[in-house]
Scaffold this motif. Structure first.
Motif, PDB file in Angstrom:
ATOM      1  N   ALA A 180       0.758  -1.080   0.027  1.00 53.20           N
ATOM      2  CA  ALA A 180      -0.002   0.022   0.235  1.00 53.20           C
ATOM      3  C   ALA A 180       0.694   1.325   0.037  1.00 53.20           C
ATOM      4  N   LEU A 181       1.969   1.190   0.803  1.00 51.35           N
ATOM      5  CA  LEU A 181       2.743   2.334   0.669  1.00 51.35           C
ATOM      6  C   LEU A 181       3.408   2.653  -0.534  1.00 51.35           C
ATOM      7  N   SER A 182       3.851   1.630  -1.241  1.00 50.15           N
ATOM      8  CA  SER A 182       4.588   1.652  -2.509  1.00 50.15           C
ATOM      9  C   SER A 182       3.585   2.127  -3.372  1.00 50.15           C
ATOM     10  N   PHE A 183       2.318   1.497  -3.623  1.00 50.02           N
ATOM     11  CA  PHE A 183       1.221   2.151  -4.411  1.00 50.02           C
ATOM     12  C   PHE A 183       0.949   3.622  -4.004  1.00 50.02           C
ATOM     13  N   LEU A 184       0.935   4.145  -2.966  1.00 58.26           N
ATOM     14  CA  LEU A 184       0.720   5.664  -2.594  1.00 58.26           C
ATOM     15  C   LEU A 184       1.781   6.233  -2.927  1.00 58.26           C
ATOM     16  N   LEU A 185       2.962   5.920  -2.958  1.00 56.82           N
ATOM     17  CA  LEU A 185       4.231   6.612  -3.413  1.00 56.82           C
ATOM     18  C   LEU A 185       4.048   6.813  -5.160  1.00 56.82           C
ATOM     19  N   ILE A 186       3.663   5.819  -5.787  1.00 59.12           N
ATOM     20  CA  ILE A 186       3.624   5.813  -7.049  1.00 59.12           C
ATOM     21  C   ILE A 186       2.337   6.688  -7.427  1.00 59.12           C
ATOM     22  N   VAL A 187       1.294   6.954  -6.786  1.00 56.99           N
ATOM     23  CA  VAL A 187       0.284   7.762  -7.036  1.00 56.99           C
ATOM     24  C   VAL A 187       0.823   9.402  -7.132  1.00 56.99           C
ATOM     25  N   VAL A 188       1.106   9.391  -5.656  1.00 59.17           N
ATOM     26  CA  VAL A 188       1.465  10.822  -5.390  1.00 59.17           C
ATOM     27  C   VAL A 188       2.501  11.461  -6.191  1.00 59.17           C
ATOM     28  N   ILE A 210      10.657  -0.272  -4.556  1.00 57.35           N
ATOM     29  CA  ILE A 210       9.606  -0.873  -5.440  1.00 57.35           C
ATOM     30  C   ILE A 210       8.820   0.108  -6.359  1.00 57.35           C
ATOM     31  N   ALA A 211       8.822   1.448  -5.859  1.00 61.30           N
ATOM     32  CA  ALA A 211       8.188   2.423  -6.455  1.00 61.30           C
ATOM     33  C   ALA A 211       8.723   2.924  -7.769  1.00 61.30           C
ATOM     34  N   ILE A 212       9.895   3.032  -7.694  1.00 55.82           N
ATOM     35  CA  ILE A 212      10.858   4.033  -8.765  1.00 55.82           C
ATOM     36  C   ILE A 212      10.607   3.500 -10.080  1.00 55.82           C
ATOM     37  N   PRO A 213      10.668   2.288 -10.435  1.00 51.24           N
ATOM     38  CA  PRO A 213      10.352   1.756 -11.778  1.00 51.24           C
ATOM     39  C   PRO A 213       8.665   1.943 -12.297  1.00 51.24           C
ATOM     40  N   ARG A 214       7.852   1.722 -11.258  1.00 55.00           N
ATOM     41  CA  ARG A 214       6.649   1.912 -11.709  1.00 55.00           C
ATOM     42  C   ARG A 214       6.147   3.453 -11.664  1.00 55.00           C
ATOM     43  N   VAL A 215       6.734   4.219 -11.143  1.00 54.85           N
ATOM     44  CA  VAL A 215       6.818   5.715 -11.163  1.00 54.85           C
ATOM     45  C   VAL A 215       6.977   6.116 -12.632  1.00 54.85           C
ATOM     46  N   PHE A 224      -3.969   1.223 -15.710  1.00 52.48           N
ATOM     47  CA  PHE A 224      -2.429   0.743 -15.610  1.00 52.48           C
ATOM     48  C   PHE A 224      -1.962   0.705 -14.230  1.00 52.48           C
ATOM     49  N   LEU A 225      -2.388   1.462 -13.305  1.00 53.43           N
ATOM     50  CA  LEU A 225      -1.975   1.357 -11.893  1.00 53.43           C
ATOM     51  C   LEU A 225      -2.554   0.216 -11.281  1.00 53.43           C
ATOM     52  N   ALA A 226      -3.750  -0.067 -11.478  1.00 56.98           N
ATOM     53  CA  ALA A 226      -4.330  -1.395 -10.930  1.00 56.98           C
ATOM     54  C   ALA A 226      -3.391  -2.732 -11.516  1.00 56.98           C
ATOM     55  N   GLN A 227      -3.210  -2.655 -12.503  1.00 61.07           N
ATOM     56  CA  GLN A 227      -2.378  -3.645 -13.073  1.00 61.07           C
ATOM     57  C   GLN A 227      -1.073  -3.992 -12.607  1.00 61.07           C
ATOM     58  N   THR A 228      -0.494  -2.678 -12.152  1.00 57.56           N
ATOM     59  CA  THR A 228       0.776  -2.675 -11.670  1.00 57.56           C
ATOM     60  C   THR A 228       0.910  -3.276 -10.077  1.00 57.56           C
ATOM     61  N   MET A 229      -0.418  -3.605  -9.576  1.00 53.71           N
ATOM     62  CA  MET A 229      -0.632  -4.239  -8.158  1.00 53.71           C
ATOM     63  C   MET A 229       0.312  -5.578  -8.354  1.00 53.71           C
ATOM     64  N   ALA A 230       0.269  -6.338  -9.580  1.00 57.45           N
ATOM     65  CA  ALA A 230       0.740  -7.592  -9.554  1.00 57.45           C
ATOM     66  C   ALA A 230       2.372  -7.478  -9.584  1.00 57.45           C
ATOM     67  N   GLU A 231       3.001  -6.322 -10.172  1.00 65.09           N
ATOM     68  CA  GLU A 231       4.270  -6.069  -9.980  1.00 65.09           C
ATOM     69  C   GLU A 231       4.641  -5.546  -8.503  1.00 65.09           C
TER      70      GLU A 231
END
Length: 316
Positions: A102-110, A187-192, A241-248
């Motif tokens: 969840a923290l990784s996902f929050l960083l990606i979005v923000v 975790i967030a850097i490549p997804r960002v 796309f962000l939802a799909q990143t949850m697997a990653e």
């Protein structure tokens, strides 16, 4: 409401299929849990007796039916290695992995949405080229390598945190979040980087549409059109796309937990696979799959709210 009901029905069907595949997979892979548990004391008689005790001699569908019934009632079986209920074993670790994800996902979005909007407005020039090159670099670096670098810099050199000293979530929630920040960044850097690139491309494509040119020709400023119309329309593919990143993100969490010595589901999963502790592995796989499927379902429902065309098509 009809669309939401369909999505929930699909979620349940998907989880049943995933759980069956996870359950059946361990019947076809090599290795016997009874033999692994007995180790050097394994004999044909002892292995057969232990298989009988564990219920491994019963048909697959019978065992799966019992497991599925137990899953919906909170009984995930008993660990072969630890000889204790699976849920008691994994419950403290579920919160750790979910907090990290969840923290990784929050960083990606923000981080990615403001950067993507800003990047879309700076087309061409040296700064845009440099940003694109840096973006490509971030996408190419795997989370585990970034995690090693962060550990080396912030733990070994700067002593910001002590590697392997993860505090309990229940006893020190704030301290646990501080420790999880570094693996979450890894975790967030490549997804960002990927999200920024996608949002930048989507906004630029949307800015070239006829309705944008019409709005600007009527005296509306580009920022007003961007934030009032373009950004909203651009968010639909980005949310998907962000939802799909949850697997990653989940996969990244499992790997990064090893790097930062975090007692989450990832470390338990790796250990349980090695010891052929199949009840634990099955439960973890289903929980992680549920997390991913829930994210996809939530994205579909959010997109239906964002885009009126999806609401009309969904029959809500």
């Amino acid at each position: 409401m009809k669309y939401a009901a369909k999505r929930i029905a699909m979620l349940l069907l998907t989880m049943v299929i995933v759980s069956f595949l996870a359950f059946a997979a361990f019947d076809v892979i090599s290795g016997d849990p009874a033999t692994a548990m007995l180790g050097t004391q394994a004999t044909a008689e002892k292995v057969e007796a232990l298989r009988e005790e564990l219920g491994l001699n019963r048909p697959l569908l019978v065992r799966y039916g019992e497991w599925l019934t137990g899953f919906f009632t909170g009984d995930l079986g008993t660990s072969y290695s630890y000889r204790q209920p699976v849920w008691d074993l994994i419950a403290p670790k579920v919160g750790v992995t979910l907090c990290l994800s969840a923290l990784s996902f929050l960083l990606i979005v923000v981080v990615s949405i403001p950067l993507g909007v800003r990047a879309a407005g700076r087309e061409g020039g040296r700064l845009d080229a440099a940003a694109t090159a840096f973006n490509q670099l971030c996408m190419a670096v795997p989370p585990f390598f970034t995690g090693i670098l962060l550990t080396w810099i912030f733990s070994t050199i700067l002593h910001v945190f002590v590697h392997g000293s993860f505090p309990s979530l229940g006893d020190n929630f704030g301290g646990a979040l501080e420790y999880l920040l570094f693996p979450a960044v890894a975790i967030a850097i490549p997804r960002v980087a990927m999200t920024v690139r996608m949002l930048r491309s989507t906004i630029r494509q949307e800015m070239g549409r006829a309705y944008v040119r019409t709005a600007i020709s009527r005296g509306n400023g580009r920022p007003g059109v961007l934030y009032g119309h373009v950004l909203k329309n651009s968010l639909v593919p980005v949310v998907t796309f962000l939802a799909q990143t949850m697997a990653e993100i989940v996969a990244g969490s499992i790997v990064v937990e090893q790097v930062f010595a975090i007692p989450g589901l990832g470390r338990l999963l790796v250990a349980s696979i090695g010891s052929r502790d199949y009840p634990v592995v099955q439960a973890i796989v289903v929980i992680l799959a549920l997390w991913v499927v829930l994210a996809g379902t939530a994205a579909d429902l959010i997109n239906q709210r964002i885009d009126p065309r999806l609401r009309l098509g969904g029959g809500a």
